[in-house]
Design a protein around this motif. Structure first.
Motif, short mmCIF file in Angstrom:
data_model
loop_
_atom_site.label_atom_id
_atom_site.label_comp_id
_atom_site.label_asym_id
_atom_site.label_seq_id
_atom_site.Cartn_x
_atom_site.Cartn_y
_atom_site.Cartn_z
N GLY A 49 23.53 -33.28 -6.02
CA GLY A 49 24.26 -34.36 -5.34
C GLY A 49 25.27 -34.92 -6.33
N TYR A 69 36.14 -27.90 0.76
CA TYR A 69 35.20 -27.88 -0.38
C TYR A 69 33.79 -27.55 0.13
CZ TYR A 69 32.32 -29.26 -4.33
OH TYR A 69 31.40 -29.26 -5.34
N SER A 122 25.94 -26.97 -4.22
CA SER A 122 26.13 -28.43 -4.08
C SER A 122 25.41 -28.92 -2.83
CB SER A 122 27.63 -28.74 -3.93
OG SER A 122 27.84 -30.09 -3.58
N ILE A 123 25.17 -30.23 -2.77
CA ILE A 123 24.77 -30.83 -1.49
C ILE A 123 25.83 -30.49 -0.44
CG2 ILE A 123 25.82 -33.07 -2.14
CD1 ILE A 123 22.78 -32.64 0.17
N ALA A 124 27.07 -30.29 -0.90
CA ALA A 124 28.17 -29.94 0.01
C ALA A 124 28.04 -28.52 0.56
CB ALA A 124 29.52 -30.09 -0.71
N TYR A 126 30.51 -33.28 5.20
CA TYR A 126 30.76 -34.72 5.30
C TYR A 126 32.25 -34.93 5.62
CZ TYR A 126 31.91 -33.85 0.35
OH TYR A 126 32.41 -33.34 -0.82
N PHE A 145 34.53 -34.26 -12.29
CA PHE A 145 34.70 -33.74 -10.93
C PHE A 145 35.61 -34.62 -10.05
CE2 PHE A 145 33.28 -33.60 -6.49
CZ PHE A 145 33.33 -32.25 -6.21
N ARG A 166 39.19 -34.03 -8.46
CA ARG A 166 39.37 -34.10 -6.99
C ARG A 166 40.55 -35.00 -6.64
NH1 ARG A 166 34.46 -35.13 -2.87
NH2 ARG A 166 35.02 -33.13 -2.00
C1 8X3 Z 1 30.05 -32.37 -5.38
C2 8X3 Z 1 29.26 -33.41 -4.69
O1 8X3 Z 1 29.09 -34.90 -2.62
O2 8X3 Z 1 31.25 -34.79 -3.75
O3 8X3 Z 1 29.70 -31.09 -4.99
O4 8X3 Z 1 30.46 -32.95 -2.44
S1 8X3 Z 1 30.06 -34.03 -3.31
#
Ligand code: 8X3
Ligand code: NDP
Length: 254
Positions: free
Chosen positions: A184, A153, A140-142, A147, A190, A194
């Protein structure tokens, strides 16, 4: 026998889109997830539409013993897996570290990191005798940035980033390719997961912007898998055009 792809988290989003793409390309599929009704529906639909064989594996990637038992019951022919898509994963909550729910942390670490490891150990041992195979890890970008409130996560996806690099080294002698695909924002279930079923909050994440869709990621995965044998794409970061970083997003109307 046709080529075989094992896709985890095949009942929704990116995993489901990958199942369609690989089915369309004539692969036999092993589809793994926890929700039996959905898994069966998707498997029957794809088997009928593309005239392919599909094995369903009803399993929770966190449960090492039953996961291993479920995979080991596959017939020997089906263990000749060509492509493993390590996609099953989730985020739970979006809270600062001092207020995080430790059960959510366990769920994310157990699913995104330990689950991916359990599957990889089993399937890489199936690939080694064939001296070939391709493992696609969904990062992931994560996994490239952190952030606010993403803490655990982001840590799990940084772990996927590190493990992808490590697997590439360890599996090099066996001709097994390892690719990390890092999306992204993709509009799937998802954000509903979450935010634990809060659909209104989930919808706001994608408000006033054009996110990626699951097919965009399946398309990139197919590109990676369809390269010639001597070419490996190590790492791909795929963002919506309106997203520069995890948090810098060009939303319409501000
Ligand atoms: C899911 C994208 O930006 O919510 O991996 O982490 S983000
Ligand atoms: P979805 O929620 O739509 O799909 C997640 C899939 O994972 C479902 O099929 C779910 O199936 C499966 N899954 C979750 N937990 C388990 C478990 N314990 N055992 C087996 N299967 C499980 O989300 P996405 O398609 O968006 O997510 C797929 C991957 O992409 C994840 O790894 C996610 O972190 C990653 N990602 C997502 C992004 C996004 O913006 N959507 C961006 C970057 C990465 P079931 O509930 O039936 O078990």
């Amino acid at each position: 026998m046709s080529k075989i792809a094992l896709i985890t988290g095949a009942t929704s989003g990116i995993g489901e889109a990958c199942a369609h793409t690989f089915a369309q390309q004539g692969y036999q599929l092993i589809l793994l997830a926890r929700r039996e009704d959905r898994l069966t529906k998707i498997a029957h639909h794809l088997a009928d539409k593309y005239e392919i064989e599909i094995k369903q594996v009803l399993a929770d990637v966190r449960d090492k013993k039953s996961l291993s038992a479920a995979l080991e019951t596959l017939p020997a022919d089906w263990k000749k897996v060509d492509v493993l898509v390590n996609n099953a994963g989730l985020s739970q909550g979006l809270d600062p570290i001092d207020q995080g729910n430790t059960d959510d942390w366990d769920t994310m670490i157990d699913t995104n990191v330990k689950g991916l490891l359990y599957i990889t150990k089993i399937v890489s041992n199936w690939m080694i005798p064939n001296q070939s195979g391709h493992i696609i890890n969904i990062g992931s970008i994560a996994g490239k940035e952190v952030y606010p409130n993403g803490n655990v996560y982001c840590a799990t996806k940084h772990a996927v980033d590190a493990l992808s690099k490590a697997m590439r080294i360890d599996l090099l002698p066996y001709g097994i390719k390892v690719t990390e695909i890092n999306p992204g924002m993709v509009e799937t279930e998802f954000s509903v997961v979450r935010f634990k079923g809060d659909e209104d909050r989930a919808k706001k994440v994608y408000e006033n912007l054009e996110p990626l869709i699951a097919d965009d990621i399946a398309d990139a995965i197919w590109y990676v898998v369809s390269r010639p044998k001597h070419v490996n794409i190590n790492d791909m970061l795929i963002m919506p055009t309106v997203q520069a970083t995890a948090t810098i997003i060009n939303r319409k109307n501000g």
